[in-house]
Design a protein around this motif. Sequence first.
Motif, PDB file in Angstrom:
ATOM      1  N   ASP A  10      30.726  43.879  31.752  1.00 10.78           N
ATOM      2  CA  ASP A  10      31.245  44.502  32.960  1.00 10.78           C
ATOM      3  C   ASP A  10      32.059  43.433  33.683  1.00 10.78           C
ATOM      4  OD1 ASP A  10      31.791  46.088  35.127  1.00 10.78           O
ATOM      5  OD2 ASP A  10      29.730  46.165  35.869  1.00 10.78           O
ATOM      6  N   THR A  11      33.368  43.591  33.699  1.00  8.46           N
ATOM      7  CA  THR A  11      34.225  42.573  34.275  1.00  8.46           C
ATOM      8  C   THR A  11      35.331  43.187  35.125  1.00  8.46           C
ATOM      9  OG1 THR A  11      35.619  40.635  33.811  1.00  8.46           O
ATOM     10  CG2 THR A  11      35.702  42.441  32.212  1.00  8.46           C
ATOM     11  N   ASP A  12      35.717  42.450  36.146  1.00  7.29           N
ATOM     12  CA  ASP A  12      36.844  42.828  36.996  1.00  7.29           C
ATOM     13  C   ASP A  12      38.140  42.187  36.517  1.00  7.29           C
ATOM     14  OD1 ASP A  12      35.087  44.178  38.694  1.00  7.29           O
ATOM     15  OD2 ASP A  12      34.810  42.447  40.003  1.00  7.29           O
ATOM     16  N   PHE A  13      38.077  41.412  35.455  1.00  8.82           N
ATOM     17  CA  PHE A  13      39.215  40.614  35.016  1.00  8.82           C
ATOM     18  C   PHE A  13      39.805  41.133  33.715  1.00  8.82           C
ATOM     19  CE2 PHE A  13      36.649  37.983  37.735  1.00  8.82           C
ATOM     20  CZ  PHE A  13      37.593  37.436  38.569  1.00  8.82           C
ATOM     21  N   ASN A  96      27.932  40.318  33.307  1.00  2.55           N
ATOM     22  CA  ASN A  96      28.814  40.679  34.407  1.00  2.55           C
ATOM     23  C   ASN A  96      29.688  39.485  34.777  1.00  2.55           C
ATOM     24  OD1 ASN A  96      27.508  43.396  35.436  1.00  2.55           O
ATOM     25  ND2 ASN A  96      25.850  41.978  34.960  1.00  2.55           N
ATOM     26  N   LYS A  98      32.327  39.080  37.716  1.00  2.00           N
ATOM     27  CA  LYS A  98      32.821  39.839  38.856  1.00  2.00           C
ATOM     28  C   LYS A  98      33.629  38.977  39.819  1.00  2.00           C
ATOM     29  CE  LYS A  98      31.114  43.874  38.140  1.00  2.00           C
ATOM     30  NZ  LYS A  98      32.063  44.947  37.953  1.00  2.00           N
ATOM     31  N   ASN A  99      34.693  39.577  40.334  1.00  2.00           N
ATOM     32  CA  ASN A  99      35.543  38.928  41.332  1.00  2.00           C
ATOM     33  C   ASN A  99      34.863  39.037  42.694  1.00  2.00           C
ATOM     34  OD1 ASN A  99      37.653  37.774  42.675  1.00  2.00           O
ATOM     35  ND2 ASN A  99      39.074  39.447  42.353  1.00  2.00           N
ATOM     36  N   ASN A 100      34.698  37.907  43.346  1.00  2.00           N
ATOM     37  CA  ASN A 100      34.090  37.856  44.674  1.00  2.00           C
ATOM     38  C   ASN A 100      35.033  37.063  45.570  1.00  2.00           C
ATOM     39  OD1 ASN A 100      32.411  37.881  46.847  1.00  2.00           O
ATOM     40  ND2 ASN A 100      30.741  36.750  45.876  1.00  2.00           N
TER      41      ASN A 100
END
Length: 111
Positions: A10-13, A96, A98-100
């Motif tokens: 699960d990635t935002d990239f 995961n 994830k962009n924070n």
Amino acid sequence: MITVANLNLDTDFEYRVIREEDNDIDLFVDLNYRSLDIDNNGSDLFGSRIQFPFVRSIILRLNKNTHDMTVHLMRDIDLFSAFANFEVNYEGSVINIKNNFEKVSMFKSDI
């Protein structure tokens, strides 16, 4: 969430497969020079997280026959620019990334 071989990611990239041979797959995940926080999920190795500043990308090297992968942290786009690597067992988990805001959080969670 995507599944690559037996990895739930699960990635935002943006990511892409950069190598696939026999039982091995290398995934390139572009972090664009952000700080990377790796959450220990209750491990007693370190307090809560470990941080790597200025990470260009991550390469996830998977073996299709196991639930183990090697994570390579890259300083530049060059495949020989790894400055750290470690192994992760992801059996029964989601990895995961994830962009924070200006940092990235990497952690395991249950499926």
